[in-house]
Design a protein around this motif. Structure first.
Motif, PDB file in Angstrom:
ATOM      1  N   CYS A 196      47.731  57.548  43.506  1.00  0.00           N
ATOM      2  CA  CYS A 196      46.286  57.499  43.278  1.00  0.00           C
ATOM      3  C   CYS A 196      45.989  57.821  41.825  1.00  0.00           C
ATOM      4  O   CYS A 196      46.797  58.430  41.120  1.00  0.00           O
ATOM      5  CB  CYS A 196      45.550  58.474  44.200  1.00  0.00           C
ATOM      6  SG  CYS A 196      45.929  60.212  43.903  1.00  0.00           S
ATOM      7  N   GLU A 226      51.727  60.097  41.569  1.00  0.00           N
ATOM      8  CA  GLU A 226      52.562  59.457  42.573  1.00  0.00           C
ATOM      9  C   GLU A 226      53.282  60.539  43.367  1.00  0.00           C
ATOM     10  O   GLU A 226      53.923  61.423  42.793  1.00  0.00           O
ATOM     11  CB  GLU A 226      53.574  58.526  41.922  1.00  0.00           C
ATOM     12  CG  GLU A 226      52.913  57.376  41.145  1.00  0.00           C
ATOM     13  CD  GLU A 226      53.941  56.452  40.502  1.00  0.00           C
ATOM     14  OE1 GLU A 226      53.579  55.323  40.191  1.00  0.00           O
ATOM     15  OE2 GLU A 226      55.092  56.893  40.326  1.00  0.00           O
ATOM     16  N   ASP A 264      52.538  57.934  48.427  1.00  0.00           N
ATOM     17  CA  ASP A 264      51.129  57.921  48.042  1.00  0.00           C
ATOM     18  C   ASP A 264      51.027  57.791  46.530  1.00  0.00           C
ATOM     19  O   ASP A 264      51.850  58.320  45.797  1.00  0.00           O
ATOM     20  CB  ASP A 264      50.436  59.212  48.492  1.00  0.00           C
ATOM     21  CG  ASP A 264      48.951  59.204  48.179  1.00  0.00           C
ATOM     22  OD1 ASP A 264      48.324  58.157  48.359  1.00  0.00           O
ATOM     23  OD2 ASP A 264      48.428  60.249  47.753  1.00  0.00           O
ATOM     24  N   HIS A 301      39.759  53.154  38.379  1.00  0.00           N
ATOM     25  CA  HIS A 301      40.791  53.711  37.509  1.00  0.00           C
ATOM     26  C   HIS A 301      41.262  52.690  36.481  1.00  0.00           C
ATOM     27  O   HIS A 301      41.629  53.042  35.361  1.00  0.00           O
ATOM     28  CB  HIS A 301      41.974  54.202  38.346  1.00  0.00           C
ATOM     29  CG  HIS A 301      42.993  54.967  37.565  1.00  0.00           C
ATOM     30  ND1 HIS A 301      44.106  54.374  37.003  1.00  0.00           N
ATOM     31  CD2 HIS A 301      43.057  56.285  37.228  1.00  0.00           C
ATOM     32  CE1 HIS A 301      44.813  55.292  36.371  1.00  0.00           C
ATOM     33  NE2 HIS A 301      44.209  56.455  36.498  1.00  0.00           N
ATOM     34  N   ASP A 354      39.109  55.423  42.885  1.00  0.00           N
ATOM     35  CA  ASP A 354      39.712  54.274  43.552  1.00  0.00           C
ATOM     36  C   ASP A 354      40.406  53.404  42.510  1.00  0.00           C
ATOM     37  O   ASP A 354      40.186  53.536  41.302  1.00  0.00           O
ATOM     38  CB  ASP A 354      38.672  53.472  44.345  1.00  0.00           C
ATOM     39  CG  ASP A 354      37.553  52.912  43.493  1.00  0.00           C
ATOM     40  OD1 ASP A 354      37.816  52.428  42.369  1.00  0.00           O
ATOM     41  OD2 ASP A 354      36.397  52.937  43.946  1.00  0.00           O
ATOM     42  N   GLU A 355      41.256  52.499  42.965  1.00  0.00           N
ATOM     43  CA  GLU A 355      42.110  51.722  42.068  1.00  0.00           C
ATOM     44  C   GLU A 355      41.294  50.886  41.086  1.00  0.00           C
ATOM     45  O   GLU A 355      41.632  50.791  39.902  1.00  0.00           O
ATOM     46  CB  GLU A 355      43.027  50.814  42.892  1.00  0.00           C
ATOM     47  CG  GLU A 355      44.027  50.020  42.057  1.00  0.00           C
ATOM     48  CD  GLU A 355      44.964  49.200  42.925  1.00  0.00           C
ATOM     49  OE1 GLU A 355      45.654  48.312  42.372  1.00  0.00           O
ATOM     50  OE2 GLU A 355      45.018  49.451  44.141  1.00  0.00           O
ATOM     51  N   HIS A 396      43.387  59.486  38.889  1.00  0.00           N
ATOM     52  CA  HIS A 396      42.419  60.552  38.668  1.00  0.00           C
ATOM     53  C   HIS A 396      41.831  60.426  37.271  1.00  0.00           C
ATOM     54  O   HIS A 396      42.457  59.865  36.367  1.00  0.00           O
ATOM     55  CB  HIS A 396      43.069  61.940  38.788  1.00  0.00           C
ATOM     56  CG  HIS A 396      43.503  62.299  40.169  1.00  0.00           C
ATOM     57  ND1 HIS A 396      44.728  61.891  40.686  1.00  0.00           N
ATOM     58  CD2 HIS A 396      42.900  63.019  41.141  1.00  0.00           C
ATOM     59  CE1 HIS A 396      44.843  62.354  41.920  1.00  0.00           C
ATOM     60  NE2 HIS A 396      43.752  63.055  42.215  1.00  0.00           N
ATOM     61  N   ARG A 445      39.430  62.240  41.970  1.00  0.00           N
ATOM     62  CA  ARG A 445      40.212  61.101  42.450  1.00  0.00           C
ATOM     63  C   ARG A 445      39.363  59.834  42.318  1.00  0.00           C
ATOM     64  O   ARG A 445      38.170  59.837  42.641  1.00  0.00           O
ATOM     65  CB  ARG A 445      40.600  61.326  43.910  1.00  0.00           C
ATOM     66  CG  ARG A 445      41.464  60.232  44.517  1.00  0.00           C
ATOM     67  CD  ARG A 445      41.682  60.472  46.009  1.00  0.00           C
ATOM     68  NE  ARG A 445      42.486  59.439  46.611  1.00  0.00           N
ATOM     69  CZ  ARG A 445      43.750  59.574  46.969  1.00  0.00           C
ATOM     70  NH1 ARG A 445      44.368  60.727  46.768  1.00  0.00           N
ATOM     71  NH2 ARG A 445      44.425  58.576  47.525  1.00  0.00           N
TER      72      ARG A 445
END
Length: 198
Positions: free
Chosen positions: A150, A139, A148, A102, A98-99, A152, A96
């Motif tokens: 995120c 999503e 949610d 990514h 963070d924005e 990956h 995972r």
């Protein structure tokens, strides 16, 4: 990692000495904190002898591990031309992000360097390395509303080890999962590796 019911065999209870040597090297490899490991059946059609391990980080977000992965050992006593070897390692890591990370245009090259750096840190001698880095946007919907989202990164790679001592390759995979998940490298080394270049 052992051959007791988890490793595909040509004949029940029969393992080539080189494959047994490789399994013993993996079994004796120190395991880092922060990962939950599970031995799983190896893929049945990729080689005559296989073994596999999965891992998940203890750390979670919304009860989902921050990082996870799969480590596969393939062995063909006759060798395979594409491998340039009788062994082949196959690894996958999903983490995972963070924005901000990514969205970074350099993410793919950075993620690939996590793999090559981990192999170098572990002194895992290898050749014929190939692989991919994929960005995934997940999503999760609850009813009709987005609950949610995120990003990956998925790192998939395979390579051929230079020797049947696969402990350093397993150590590199451990480190890759932790680094991709935002942790410091595990820095776990078997004593036999100390000062021994690969």
């Amino acid at each position: 990692m052992t051959g007791s019911g988890r490793t595909r065999q040509g004949r029940a209870g029969s393992f080539p000495p080189r494959f047994e040597e490789a399994l013993l090297s993996v079994r004796d490899t120190p395991r880092p904190r922060g990962l939950v490991l599970e031995e799983v059946p190896g893929p049945g059609r990729m080689a005559p002898f296989t073994a596999a391990l999965t891992a998940e980080t203890v750390q979670t977000v919304n009860e989902v591990p921050v990082g996870s992965g799969r480590f596969v050992i393939l062995y063909d006593p006759s060798g395979q031309r594409a491998w340039h070897s009788d062994f082949r390692m196959v690894a996958m890591v999903r983490a995972r992000l963070d924005e901000e990370l990514h969205a970074d245009p350099l993410l793919s090259s950075a993620a690939w360097s996590w793999l090559t750096d981990s192999l170098a840190d572990a002194r895992a001698g290898y050749h014929a390395l190939v692989g991919t880095v994929t960005r995934v946007l997940s999503e999760t919907f609850g009813g009709l509303d987005l609950s949610d989202a995120c990003g990956h990164a998925e790192i998939r790679a395979s390579w051929s080890p230079n020797t049947p001592d696969l402990g350093p390759h397993l150590t590199a995979w451990y480190e890759l999962i932790l680094v991709a998940s935002g942790h410091e490298p595990a820095r776990v080394r078997p004593l036999s590796l100390a000062g021994t270049p690969r």
